[in-house]
Design an enzyme around this catalytic site. Structure first.
Site, short mmCIF file in Angstrom:
data_model
loop_
_atom_site.label_atom_id
_atom_site.label_comp_id
_atom_site.label_asym_id
_atom_site.label_seq_id
_atom_site.Cartn_x
_atom_site.Cartn_y
_atom_site.Cartn_z
N HIS A 80 45.12 -18.20 79.49
CA HIS A 80 44.36 -18.85 78.42
C HIS A 80 43.54 -17.79 77.70
O HIS A 80 42.61 -17.22 78.28
CB HIS A 80 43.45 -19.94 78.99
CG HIS A 80 44.20 -21.07 79.64
ND1 HIS A 80 44.72 -22.12 78.93
CD2 HIS A 80 44.55 -21.28 80.94
CE1 HIS A 80 45.34 -22.95 79.76
NE2 HIS A 80 45.25 -22.46 80.99
N ASP A 172 49.81 -27.57 78.86
CA ASP A 172 48.94 -27.24 79.99
C ASP A 172 47.47 -27.59 79.73
O ASP A 172 46.94 -27.35 78.66
CB ASP A 172 49.03 -25.76 80.35
CG ASP A 172 48.17 -25.48 81.58
OD1 ASP A 172 48.42 -26.11 82.61
OD2 ASP A 172 47.24 -24.68 81.48
N ASN A 298 41.49 -26.71 88.12
CA ASN A 298 42.47 -27.79 88.04
C ASN A 298 43.88 -27.20 88.00
O ASN A 298 44.19 -26.47 87.06
CB ASN A 298 42.22 -28.63 86.79
CG ASN A 298 43.09 -29.87 86.76
OD1 ASN A 298 43.70 -30.23 87.76
ND2 ASN A 298 43.16 -30.52 85.61
N ASP A 325 46.85 -18.33 85.55
CA ASP A 325 46.01 -19.42 85.00
C ASP A 325 44.60 -18.89 84.68
O ASP A 325 43.60 -19.58 84.89
CB ASP A 325 45.95 -20.62 85.94
CG ASP A 325 45.44 -21.88 85.24
OD1 ASP A 325 45.23 -21.85 84.01
OD2 ASP A 325 45.23 -22.89 85.93
ZN LIG Z 1 47.18 -26.42 84.03
#
Ligand SMILES: [Zn+2]
Length: 454
Positions: A80, A172, A298, A325
């Site tokens: 991200h 996502d 999460n 992530d």
């Molecule tokens: Zn995710």
């Protein structure tokens, strides 16, 4: 004009040649490797006779690595970068700087930005920001549904056909919970050999969830996120992928049951791949007892039995790869009470170290295995071209000089203030982790040298 200056510098760098003396490809015997014109131009056993400069292109820089391990440049399928929209938490520039320092040469940037990356325009914007930053390749992930709303398909074909060449599609942060939409997305991406990456979370089963459902949640009185909410979606989507013969990728697998289901799906011959995060390989839900929101994520941290199953699944290839992530959050979104804090953790600068601790130190993976799970497999899943080293440990002459040089031995305490990310939400603050990325090369150009951004 700084952009054109950078482009010019990159061009000059790519023309430069490097000799990496005494590197050990995938931990094997030391060799001297010549990088020229952006590719691996040749190699010879270390200690071969002849002056260093013999036959080398003019201006070659010799880097004596003293036995550093050479890995193909790492590839992260799940990053991200927060730009556009939340540049206070991360930018493409700061996130890719963190990536290069972590040994990454490609990152797949998730679509949950503001605006959402659900059009050719937005994915091309992110793609170009990556080129301008120049620290590593940025491959935008396209949203599956418009605005991540889960109501109608985004323009997947337009994103695939854009300059960004999108091949990975994901909502996502949200699950594509509508089975019919998921089926249509899986069918659609077959036209360009794309893959749908699912955030597997049955939304009705996780309403209000704050942490893993289990004994720790019961003790703390926090609403639980049950393993079955993940496993039910993985089972459903594996069946769908098999039914329409398309490619499904499972994001951040976190439970032992999920590993079993993926193993079953692969045994069926269905085209299902999966990733695990470093934090799910190392950390457990006990950490929630601290009420420190840095451990809120999460899917949530699970139990020690889940961690053991994830490690075994990654070792035997049921789980294809590690993906970070990496989820930076600004302080006001993270340093608050547990229930209000945003889920997510930093990961890019510590991923390789966590994999060394959880998989290499205990003998579950050798360096060829690390190269496979952190570079070759994610490159294959994401549709990237061939990396620089093959799984046998040989250095592939002619392959792009896209490499990571690692010193596996030092243990270092993680200092959040020293990270390149704009955010500070690392769950490893104060923890000692093994290994240090010393250099990263992107098509023959160093992005990191001596552990620092070039
Ligand atoms: Zn995710």
């Amino acid at each position: 004009m700084s952009t054109s200056g950078q482009v010019q510098n990159r061009g000059q760098d790519q023309g430069r040649a490097w000799v990496l003396r005494r590197v050990r490809p995938l931990g094997g015997e030391p060799v001297d490797v010549l990088l020229a014109d952006g590719v691996i131009a040749g190699w010879r056993p270390a200690g071969s006779t002849g002056p260093d400069s013999e036959g080398l292109p003019p201006g070659t820089t010799i880097l004596d690595t003293d036995g550093l391990i050479l890995l193909p440049g790492l590839v992260d399928l799940h990053t991200h970068l927060r730009e556009p929209g939340r540049e206070d938490a991360e930018t493409v520039e700061s996130g890719t700087r963190a990536a290069a320092l972590g040994g990454y040469t490609s990152v797949f940037a998730m679509a949950n930005t503001n605006p959402v990356a659900d059009t050719a325009g937005v994915v091309e914007q992110v793609y170009r920001l990556g080129i301008d930053a120049g620290h590593c390749d940025v491959r935008p992930v396209g949203a599956v549904t418009v605005g991540l709303g889960g109501q109608r398909l985004a323009e997947l074909g337009a994103m695939a056909g854009s300059a960004a060449g999108v091949r990975v599609f994901s909502d996502d942060g949200h699950c594509v919970s509508d089975a019919q939409l998921m089926r249509r997305a899986l069918e659609y991406v077959k036209a360009f050999d794309g893959v749908v990456a699912q955030h597997a979370e049955e939304p009705r089963l996780t309403e209000g969830a704050q942490m893993n459902e289990g004994v720790v949640a019961a003790r703390l009185g926090l609403p639980g996120w049950p393993a079955v909410a993940e496993e039910a979606i993985i089972a459903r989507d594996a069946l769908l992928a098999g039914h329409v013969d398309s490619r499904l990728h499972i994001c951040h697998v976190s439970t032992a049951g999920s590993v079993d289901i993926i193993r079953w799906a692969k045994a069926k011959g269905w085209r299902v791949t999966a990733e695990v995060t470093p934090h799910h390989l190392l950390l457990t839900d006990d950490l929630a007892s601290s009420y420190d929101p840095v451990f809120k994520v999460n899917p949530p941290l699970r139990t020690a039995a889940d961690v053991a199953a994830l490690r075994a699944g990654l070792a035997d290839g049921t789980i294809d790869c590690v993906a970070t992530d990496h989820a930076p959050h600004a302080a006001q979104d993270k340093e608050t009470e547990w229930a209000a804090a945003r889920p997510g953790m930093l990961g890019l600068e510590t991923a390789l170290s966590v994999v060394i601790e959880t998989m290499v130190v205990g003998g579950r993976l050798d360096w060829a295995g690390v190269a496979d799970r952190m570079a070759l497999a994610p490159a294959r899943i994401g549709g990237l071209k061939s990396p620089a080293a093959d799984a046998s440990g040989s250095v592939a002459v002619g392959a792009p000089a896209t490499l990571t040089l690692l010193d596996p031995s030092p243990w270092q305490v993680v200092d959040p203030q020293a990270l390149a990310s704009r955010s500070r939400n690392t769950p490893y603050a104060g923890r000692s982790l093994p290994g240090s990325v010393r250099a990263t090369f992107l098509r023959g150009r160093p992005t990191v040298l001596d552990g620092k951004i070039v």
